[in-house]
Design a protein around this motif. Structure first.
Motif, PDB file in Angstrom:
ATOM      1  N   ILE A  85       0.869  -1.184   0.000  1.00  0.00           N
ATOM      2  CA  ILE A  85       0.000   0.000   0.000  1.00  0.00           C
ATOM      3  C   ILE A  85       0.895   1.219   0.000  1.00  0.00           C
ATOM      4  O   ILE A  85       1.660   1.451   0.934  1.00  0.00           O
ATOM      5  N   GLY A  86       0.827   1.990  -1.062  1.00  0.00           N
ATOM      6  CA  GLY A  86       1.718   3.125  -1.221  1.00  0.00           C
ATOM      7  C   GLY A  86       1.411   4.258  -0.260  1.00  0.00           C
ATOM      8  O   GLY A  86       0.312   4.356   0.307  1.00  0.00           O
ATOM      9  N   ALA A 106      -3.640   4.535   6.656  1.00  0.00           N
ATOM     10  CA  ALA A 106      -2.479   4.193   7.480  1.00  0.00           C
ATOM     11  C   ALA A 106      -2.774   2.999   8.376  1.00  0.00           C
ATOM     12  O   ALA A 106      -1.907   2.126   8.572  1.00  0.00           O
ATOM     13  N   SER A 107      -3.998   2.931   8.908  1.00  0.00           N
ATOM     14  CA  SER A 107      -4.365   1.775   9.727  1.00  0.00           C
ATOM     15  C   SER A 107      -4.399   0.501   8.896  1.00  0.00           C
ATOM     16  O   SER A 107      -3.931  -0.556   9.330  1.00  0.00           O
ATOM     17  N   ALA A 108      -4.915   0.598   7.669  1.00  0.00           N
ATOM     18  CA  ALA A 108      -4.912  -0.572   6.784  1.00  0.00           C
ATOM     19  C   ALA A 108      -3.495  -0.970   6.392  1.00  0.00           C
ATOM     20  O   ALA A 108      -3.190  -2.162   6.242  1.00  0.00           O
ATOM     21  N   ARG A 109      -2.608  -0.001   6.248  1.00  0.00           N
ATOM     22  CA  ARG A 109      -1.218  -0.302   5.906  1.00  0.00           C
ATOM     23  C   ARG A 109      -0.523  -1.041   7.035  1.00  0.00           C
ATOM     24  O   ARG A 109       0.230  -1.996   6.805  1.00  0.00           O
ATOM     25  N   ARG A 110      -0.751  -0.612   8.293  1.00  0.00           N
ATOM     26  CA  ARG A 110      -0.162  -1.296   9.432  1.00  0.00           C
ATOM     27  C   ARG A 110      -0.710  -2.713   9.569  1.00  0.00           C
ATOM     28  O   ARG A 110       0.034  -3.663   9.846  1.00  0.00           O
ATOM     29  N   ARG A 114       1.282  -6.433   9.223  1.00  0.00           N
ATOM     30  CA  ARG A 114       1.324  -7.416  10.309  1.00  0.00           C
ATOM     31  C   ARG A 114       0.846  -8.795   9.873  1.00  0.00           C
ATOM     32  O   ARG A 114       1.401  -9.811  10.287  1.00  0.00           O
ATOM     33  N   ILE A 115      -0.186  -8.846   9.047  1.00  0.00           N
ATOM     34  CA  ILE A 115      -0.777 -10.135   8.715  1.00  0.00           C
ATOM     35  C   ILE A 115      -0.192 -10.757   7.454  1.00  0.00           C
ATOM     36  O   ILE A 115      -0.480 -11.916   7.154  1.00  0.00           O
ATOM     37  N   LYS A 116       0.634 -10.042   6.724  1.00  0.00           N
ATOM     38  CA  LYS A 116       1.133 -10.601   5.469  1.00  0.00           C
ATOM     39  C   LYS A 116       2.319 -11.530   5.675  1.00  0.00           C
ATOM     40  O   LYS A 116       2.734 -12.214   4.742  1.00  0.00           O
ATOM     41  N   ALA A 117       2.894 -11.577   6.866  1.00  0.00           N
ATOM     42  CA  ALA A 117       4.088 -12.390   7.093  1.00  0.00           C
ATOM     43  C   ALA A 117       3.964 -13.091   8.435  1.00  0.00           C
ATOM     44  O   ALA A 117       3.328 -12.608   9.375  1.00  0.00           O
TER      45      ALA A 117
END
Length: 346
Positions: A85-86, A106-110, A114-117
């Motif tokens: 997410i840019g 920004a909340s979606a980016r954080r 966290r959940i992608k790895a």
């Protein structure tokens, strides 16, 4: 996007030509088609353009001309192939984003980070980030940081690195990459450039050396390193030995010694490289001994303490290596008399 046309030269027989009128073809990069420049016949379509992208200093033009995502690198967690997410203050239409929308993004980016790895991937990402910081601080080339990332990926794929020091593994990977790339950087020099939490440099050096020893023993195991050799063949070549002349050049450049002394030290090192007594010794001390012997032969005014301080070895080590070299080899000095005569002015 403006249509970019690349014309082919039809002087060579290897270049394609139109099957209808035998005219030269042009390649339309926006449509991916080979078109005849005379009759407009489409010879081939849906072709992938592998040429260079147009570079621009303007960020808006750069985003318009880009064809794919970011570059692929071993330093990135998923090698740069995942979706991110840019960070921008404008939407896709160019309108500014409101504060409430920016906070939700920004909340979606954080949450996405966290959940992608998994925990192991996050641990690998922290080590790769430390490798990048160490190489940037020591002004090491980008290729070396990529090699260090390959080494650690190969090491972590077959070993559980949970509980080990993140910075220690990063230092060990950078040191092993320096040895493979024939770049003269000592383990203590790399440790001194890293900000450890412990203020005791001795304990930090021991921790980094333990990580390096464990990494080398794991990579050198022929049973466990079979899969790693197939995946990362360049990262598993541990038999690379840095020549002594690299250490001589580094110490001479740091101490500001004359190039004649450095050249003589390299010649003496090449003639005495078959000495069995010097095998297994620290190459830095051997290089410092060669420089001190060459400085004494050339009459260059340099103190033993200065060479020891620049090479980061003790004076006793340099004296011991000089004694071993001079006891095993007889150095013959040949003086060439110059035939030129000095002009006498009255």
């Amino acid at each position: 996007m403006e249509e970019e046309i690349i014309a082919f030269n039809n002087n060579s027989a290897a270049k394609p030509s139109c099957p209808e009128c035998s005219s030269a073809l042009i390649f339309d990069t926006s449509c991916g088609e080979y078109i005849c420049q005379s009759c407009g016949y489409v010879v081939m379509d849906k072709m992938a353009y592998c040429g260079h992208e147009s570079h621009s200093s303007n960020p808006d033009d750069r985003m318009k001309n880009i064809r794919g995502s970011g570059h692929s690198s071993f330093l990135l967690m998923n090698r740069g192939l995942n979706t991110e997410i840019g960070i921008s203050d404008k939407d896709y239409t160019g309108k500014p984003i409101s504060c409430a929308t920016a906070e939700r993004i920004a909340s979606a980016r954080r949450l996405h980070a966290r959940i992608k790895a998994s925990s192991e991937e996050r641990r690998v990402a922290r080590v790769l980030l430390s490798i990048d910081k160490i190489c940037s601080k020591m002004l090491l080339p980008r290729s070396l940081s990529e090699t260090a990332a390959k080494i650690y990926r190969s090491y972590s794929s077959r070993n559980d690195t949970k509980g080990l020091s993140v910075i220690g593994n990063a230092v060990a990977a950078v040191y092993l990459a320096c040895k493979q790339s024939c770049i003269v950087r000592g383990l203590e020099e790399i440790v001194s450039s890293v900000d450890f939490r412990d203020d005791n440099r001795r304990s930090s050096f021991k921790m980094a050396f333990q990580c390096y020893k464990r990494m080398v023993m794991c990579m050198a195991d022929p049973v466990e390193s079979g899969e790693a050799m197939a995946r990362y063949p360049a990262a598993c070549q541990l038999d690379q030995v840095i020549p002594v002349d690299r250490y001589i050049a580094k110490i001479a450049n740091t101490a500001g010694i004359d190039w004649r002394v450095q050249r003589l030290a390299v010649e003496v090192a090449q003639q005495t490289e078959s000495n069995i007594l010097l095998s297994g010794k620290d190459p830095v001390g051997i290089a410092a001994a060669y420089l001190y012997i060459s400085a004494c032969i050339c009459g260059y005014n340099v103190y033993l303490a200065d060479i020891a301080s620049f090479s980061r070895v003790t004076e006793v080590t340099i004296r011991t290596r000089c004694k071993e070299i001079l006891s095993d080899f007889d150095l013959e000095i040949r003086v060439k008399i110059s035939t030129t005569r000095a002009a006498i002015t009255w």
